[in-house]
Scaffold this active site. Structure first.
Site, PDB file in Angstrom:
ATOM      1  N   LYS A 209       0.839  -1.214   0.000  1.00 47.60           N
ATOM      2  CA  LYS A 209       0.000   0.000   0.000  1.00 47.60           C
ATOM      3  C   LYS A 209       0.870   1.259   0.000  1.00 47.60           C
ATOM      4  CE  LYS A 209      -2.915   3.168   0.650  1.00 47.60           C
ATOM      5  NZ  LYS A 209      -4.101   3.582  -0.050  1.00 47.60           N
ATOM      6  N   CYS A 263      -2.883  11.089   1.578  1.00 44.47           N
ATOM      7  CA  CYS A 263      -2.257   9.774   1.366  1.00 44.47           C
ATOM      8  C   CYS A 263      -0.913   9.905   0.679  1.00 44.47           C
ATOM      9  CB  CYS A 263      -3.189   8.920   0.526  1.00 44.47           C
ATOM     10  SG  CYS A 263      -4.849   8.904   1.194  1.00 44.47           S
TER      11      CYS A 263
HETATM   12  N1  SAJ Z   1      -1.425  15.052  -8.992  1.00 40.95           N
HETATM   13  C1  SAJ Z   1      -0.599  15.797  -9.831  1.00 40.95           C
HETATM   14  N2  SAJ Z   1      -0.308  15.311 -11.074  1.00 40.95           N
HETATM   15  C2  SAJ Z   1      -0.815  14.128 -11.530  1.00 40.95           C
HETATM   16  C3  SAJ Z   1      -1.643  13.361 -10.665  1.00 40.95           C
HETATM   17  C4  SAJ Z   1      -1.928  13.859  -9.399  1.00 40.95           C
HETATM   18  O1  SAJ Z   1      -0.113  16.877  -9.462  1.00 40.95           O
HETATM   19  O2  SAJ Z   1      -0.527  13.777 -12.680  1.00 40.95           O
HETATM   20  C5  SAJ Z   1      -1.736  15.552  -7.634  1.00 40.95           C
HETATM   21  C6  SAJ Z   1      -3.224  15.847  -7.427  1.00 40.95           C
HETATM   22  O3  SAJ Z   1      -3.570  17.112  -7.913  1.00 40.95           O
HETATM   23  C7  SAJ Z   1      -3.343  15.742  -5.915  1.00 40.95           C
HETATM   24  C8  SAJ Z   1      -2.318  14.658  -5.576  1.00 40.95           C
HETATM   25  O4  SAJ Z   1      -1.456  14.548  -6.683  1.00 40.95           O
HETATM   26  O5  SAJ Z   1      -2.940  16.952  -5.285  1.00 40.95           O
HETATM   27  C9  SAJ Z   1      -2.927  13.299  -5.266  1.00 40.95           C
HETATM   28  O6  SAJ Z   1      -3.988  13.010  -6.156  1.00 40.95           O
HETATM   29  P1  SAJ Z   1      -4.258  11.565  -6.776  1.00 40.95           P
HETATM   30  O7  SAJ Z   1      -5.493  11.645  -7.587  1.00 40.95           O
HETATM   31  O8  SAJ Z   1      -3.030  11.064  -7.441  1.00 40.95           O
HETATM   32  O9  SAJ Z   1      -4.441  10.606  -5.508  1.00 40.95           O
HETATM   33  P2  SAJ Z   1      -5.358  10.647  -4.170  1.00 40.95           P
HETATM   34  O10 SAJ Z   1      -4.517  11.201  -3.058  1.00 40.95           O
HETATM   35  O11 SAJ Z   1      -6.670  11.256  -4.400  1.00 40.95           O
HETATM   36  O12 SAJ Z   1      -5.570   9.048  -3.937  1.00 40.95           O
HETATM   37  C10 SAJ Z   1      -4.429   8.205  -3.839  1.00 40.95           C
HETATM   38  C11 SAJ Z   1      -4.624   7.020  -4.801  1.00 40.95           C
HETATM   39  N3  SAJ Z   1      -3.369   6.289  -4.943  1.00 40.95           N
HETATM   40  C12 SAJ Z   1      -2.817   6.005  -6.153  1.00 40.95           C
HETATM   41  O13 SAJ Z   1      -3.316   6.359  -7.196  1.00 40.95           O
HETATM   42  C13 SAJ Z   1      -1.569   5.189  -6.157  1.00 40.95           C
HETATM   43  C14 SAJ Z   1      -5.745   6.113  -4.297  1.00 40.95           C
HETATM   44  O14 SAJ Z   1      -5.845   4.952  -5.105  1.00 40.95           O
HETATM   45  C15 SAJ Z   1      -5.475   5.701  -2.841  1.00 40.95           C
HETATM   46  O15 SAJ Z   1      -6.512   4.884  -2.331  1.00 40.95           O
HETATM   47  C16 SAJ Z   1      -5.414   6.971  -2.014  1.00 40.95           C
HETATM   48  O16 SAJ Z   1      -4.310   7.762  -2.489  1.00 40.95           O
HETATM   49  C17 SAJ Z   1      -5.208   6.566  -0.563  1.00 40.95           C
HETATM   50  O17 SAJ Z   1      -6.197   6.596   0.207  1.00 40.95           O
HETATM   51  O18 SAJ Z   1      -4.102   6.110  -0.208  1.00 40.95           O
END
Ligand code: SAJ
Length: 407
Positions: A209, A263
């Site tokens: 995880k 996360c």
């Molecule tokens: N972000 C970027 N560029 C990208 C993708 C994301 O800057 O190309 C930023 C987003 O704007 C945000 C952050 O990253 O600020 C996180 O966003 P996210 O959509 O990547 O992830 P979370 O935090 O909403 O959810 C993550 C997910 N993990 C993965 O994709 C590996 C989700 O599956 C998990 O369940 C969750 O963390 C968790 O609870 O751990």
């Protein structure tokens, strides 16, 4: 069907408790906050997630979900409490397991022989073993002897904004302290999970995880670092990534104003804490992503004259959600206000500013902000901003951290 007790009714515990209840299991959901318990028992919710209100209402109306301040006897206990980190004096991030420990110890009066205890909270390696020893020590303290308890770590991987869909359709990991624990956990999740369920040991599940979120963090850091390099070399990073991604084995993510949420910006630190000498790349990725809001603030300050009106488009931590917690956009808006700029925040998903911005930043509509501001900072790629054009922003300075505005 087994009975359940779910500890922690937040973003993970509430959907999980509710979906089990709608599948016919009797579930007691436990939360330490009285208002949360009251809200859920009245069939309403205290957090925002598409369709969660419908699911919780159905679970409560079925009579299978009851919220309570105290755990009740059950066949299976699921721990879904927060695992944040504490920042030490030297800046090191130390996992804070106090919520997991308190929830675990609270089970001692109610557990019975053969119960299964599942840790769902994202946790450092070794936490499931700690859950076992905390519970055993608490049982000894209160003079109870309970045989045959089983322990497993079954991390949640659902994406905010799509939680209910992913809850059902994501593959799951069940890591047991013993194979029997993993098997029992698998049988439980098979009640609603339509995807594959993989069995492993608890330590591997814990690190898996953390690895998933660290992987994403490192990849986002790569994109964010590219954006810094491109700013320095005056190259359009969006064009660069679009072209590089035409390679069949290259898939660069998108830069942004920083990484938010509860996360991805937290979990890699649990790996760094456990293996500081080895986790060099993950530590650097965290530092790159954490530094990005400061870079954006410096860009805005360079573009804005003293007392300029700045419009921050978006405050949420990512697109099309209303979650402002741990959001780099909020951090940026606060720093800009601190720098003496007049900050208008446009966040179509909220009606009230977060505490950190109240009295310092004005919540405005998109039209109002565009009319009044001389500097526009696009911070979140919400659908509401998708149609903005350079033509509309003529005469204004634009800092587009998400590459949304097209000519
Ligand atoms: N972000 C970027 N560029 C990208 C993708 C994301 O800057 O190309 C930023 C987003 O704007 C945000 C952050 O990253 O600020 C996180 O966003 P996210 O959509 O990547 O992830 P979370 O935090 O909403 O959810 C993550 C997910 N993990 C993965 O994709 C590996 C989700 O599956 C998990 O369940 C969750 O963390 C968790 O609870 O751990």
């Amino acid at each position: 069907m087994p009975s359940l007790c779910v500890l922690g009714l937040g973003y993970i515990g509430l959907p999980t408790a509710s979906i089990f209840a709608t599948k016919g299991l009797r579930v007691v959901g436990v939360d330490v906050t009285p208002s949360v318990v009251e809200t859920i028992n009245s069939g309403r919710i205290h957090i925002q997630e598409p369709d969660l209100d419908v699911l919780v209402r159905a679970a409560v109306q079925s009579g299978n979900l009851k919220a309570s301040l105290k755990p009740a006897p059950a066949d299976v206990f699921i721990l879904a409490v927060p695992t944040p980190f504490l920042v030490a004096a030297d800046g090191a991030r130390i996992p804070d397991l106090s919520f997991v420990e308190a929830a675990t110890r609270s089970l001692a009066p109610v557990v019975a022989a053969g119960n299964l205890i599942i840790l769902e909270s994202t946790s450092p390696v070794g936490t499931t073993e700690k859950v076992k020893s905390w519970l055993e020590s608490e049982l000894t303290k209160i003079g109870r002897k309970v045989d045959g308890l089983l322990y497993a770590h079954c991390p949640e991987r659902i994406l905010p904004g799509q939680m209910l869909k992913e809850l059902v359709s994501n593959d799951r990991l069940c890591g047991g302290l013993t194979p029997a624990a993993a098997e029992q956990a698998r049988d439980l999740y098979a009640t609603f999970c339509t995807a594959q369920i993989f069995l492993t040991d608890a330590r591997t599940a814990e690190l898996a995880k953390l690895t998933e979120n660290a992987f994403r963090d490192v990849n986002i850091a790569f994109a964010n670092e590219l954006s810094l390099i491109c700013d320095h070399l005056r190259i359009d990073v969006w064009e660069l990534i679009r072209l590089a991604n035409r390679h069949p084995r290259v898939k660069i993510l998108q830069p942004g104003p920083g990484v938010g949420g509860h996360c991805i910006a937290v979990d890699p630190w649990f790996i760094v804490d456990a293996a500081p000498a080895q986790a060099r790349l993950m530590r650097t990725a965290r530092e790159v992503n954490d530094s990005k809001p400061h870079h954006v603030v410096a860009q805005v300050r360079a573009a804005a004259g003293p007392g300029a009106v700045v419009a921050c488009l978006g405050l949420a931590f990512k697109a099309n959600i209303d979650d402002l917690r741990e959001s780099p956009s909020v951090e940026i808006a606060a720093h800009l206000a601190d720098a003496g700029l007049k900050v208008l925040a446009v966040e179509p998903h909220v009606t009230v500013l977060p505490k950190a911005l109240q009295g310092r930043v004005e919540l405005a509509s998109l039209d109002d902000a565009l009319a009044r501001a001389s500097v526009i900072v696009l911070l979140v790629d919400h659908r509401a901003f998708a149609n903005l054009t350079l033509e509309q922003l003529k005469g204004k300075k634009l800092i587009d951290t998400r590459g949304v505005v097209r000519s």
